[in-house]
Design an enzyme around this catalytic site. Structure first.
Site, mmCIF file in Angstrom:
data_model
loop_
_atom_site.group_PDB
_atom_site.id
_atom_site.type_symbol
_atom_site.label_atom_id
_atom_site.label_comp_id
_atom_site.label_asym_id
_atom_site.label_seq_id
_atom_site.Cartn_x
_atom_site.Cartn_y
_atom_site.Cartn_z
ATOM 1 N N HIS A 1 10.323 63.367 13.369
ATOM 2 C CA HIS A 1 11.378 63.361 14.375
ATOM 3 C C HIS A 1 11.811 64.814 14.568
ATOM 4 C CE1 HIS A 1 14.329 60.962 16.628
ATOM 5 N NE2 HIS A 1 15.225 61.867 16.277
ATOM 6 N N HIS B 1 20.539 61.246 14.597
ATOM 7 C CA HIS B 1 21.794 60.567 14.933
ATOM 8 C C HIS B 1 22.108 59.406 13.991
ATOM 9 C CE1 HIS B 1 22.589 62.852 18.520
ATOM 10 N NE2 HIS B 1 21.441 62.510 19.086
ATOM 11 N N HIS C 1 11.722 62.126 23.644
ATOM 12 C CA HIS C 1 11.861 61.079 24.666
ATOM 13 C C HIS C 1 10.860 61.158 25.810
ATOM 14 C CE1 HIS C 1 16.301 59.881 23.631
ATOM 15 N NE2 HIS C 1 15.600 60.176 22.553
ATOM 16 N N ASP D 1 11.792 56.026 20.565
ATOM 17 C CA ASP D 1 13.254 56.049 20.541
ATOM 18 C C ASP D 1 13.859 55.075 21.551
ATOM 19 O OD1 ASP D 1 11.953 58.547 19.844
ATOM 20 O OD2 ASP D 1 13.943 59.355 19.465
ATOM 21 N N ASN E 1 18.696 56.015 19.209
ATOM 22 C CA ASN E 1 19.682 56.123 20.296
ATOM 23 C C ASN E 1 20.081 54.756 20.841
ATOM 24 O OD1 ASN E 1 17.449 58.561 20.853
ATOM 25 N ND2 ASN E 1 19.562 59.235 20.731
ATOM 26 N N HIS F 1 11.701 61.821 19.141
ATOM 27 C CA HIS F 1 12.912 62.622 19.385
ATOM 28 C C HIS F 1 13.011 63.204 20.786
ATOM 29 C CE1 HIS F 1 16.426 65.125 18.746
ATOM 30 N NE2 HIS F 1 15.749 66.190 19.101
#
Length: 261
Positions: free
Chosen positions: A153, A68, A180, A8, A40, A178
């Site tokens: 994810h 997102h 991180h 990400d 992101n 997802h």
């Protein structure tokens, strides 16, 4: 086949970490394909067409998104225009974009990329198992496709692990995104599928998941969520994974986590 997947990308720090290391990745690992998660990339939430073009113009082969994906409205029509951007497969089929992408590499090999969205502690979406079962009816690893890469994810480690077990032997790799945070459980399941619970983010690790530490600490201490999350502005670290597959079977032969400053 050698596939590199960059986790990400969070804001400018993450974008720069990937873009500044692309040549280093190619020189060091000589991949056949580079995949990047842009979930992101736009100030911490979603991505824009301009950001997508930056990555694709610099030689990234395809992009995946996540929960997102709808955050930046200008990306929504672009999902239908650019076939190398993948949104989660288990969103309703009538939404823009696709949850998979079949690409032919310069050497003639075919790679199928799929993204699934988890349901534990996440928004309500369609069943990821039903979605991938429907898709895999059209593909057989080692026959009409040379490698199948699945990004899961998801929030829950148990859901990612379960998906890895469920698809073992049927796809080349199941890699989580997802959360991180890079995990230390890279492995190849008995059936030959490479697995990693989370590849980690590309972003500033002197942060809380890529965001300036103050607001997350405020939320922790005061339970007040009215403040704004601001991306951290320090130097980014690239977190990625290299998957190597057998040219005959499409199953994984090696999995190697990667970190670059």
């Amino acid at each position: 086949m050698k596939i590199i997947y960059c986790g990400d990308v969070v804001a400018r720090a993450g974008r720069e970490a990937v873009l500044n290391n692309l040549e280093n990745l190619r020189r060091t690992y000589q991949p056949d394909f580079i995949l990047v998660n842009i979930e992101n990339a736009a100030h911490g939430f979603g991505a824009t067409p301009g950001i997508c073009r930056d990555f694709l113009d610099k030689g990234v082969d395809a992009l995946v998104t996540g929960n997102h994906v709808w955050q930046q409205r200008e990306l929504i029509p672009f999902l239908g225009e650019c076939k190398r951007i993948i949104r989660p497969l288990n969103y309703p089929e009538n939404l823009p974009g696709k949850g998979f992408c079949e690409l032919e590499l310069p050497n003639g090999k075919k790679l199928l990329i799929i993204q699934l969205l988890g349901r534990l502690f996440m928004e309500a979406v369609d069943c990821p198992v039903a979605a991938i079962e429907k898709l895999l009816k059209n593909y057989t690893l080692g026959r009409n496709v040379d490698a199948i890469f699945v990004d899961i994810h998801a929030e829950a480690t148990s859901e990612k692990l379960s998906m890895g077990c469920y698809l073992d032997g049927r796809v080349s790799a199941v890699i989580g995104s997802h959360t991180h945070v890079p995990t230390a459980d890279a492995k190849i399941w008995p059936g030959g599928t490479a697995y990693l619970t989370d590849v980690g983010m590309c972003g500033d690790y002197d942060s809380v998941l890529g965001f300036d530490k103050q607001e997350p600490m405020n939320r922790l201490a005061r339970k007040y969520t009215g403040g704004r999350l601001i991306p951290a502005k320090g130097a980014g670290t690239l977190c990625a994974v290299l998957i190597e597959t057998d040219d005959k079977t499409g199953l994984a032969t090696a999995i190697t986590p990667i970190q670059m400053k």
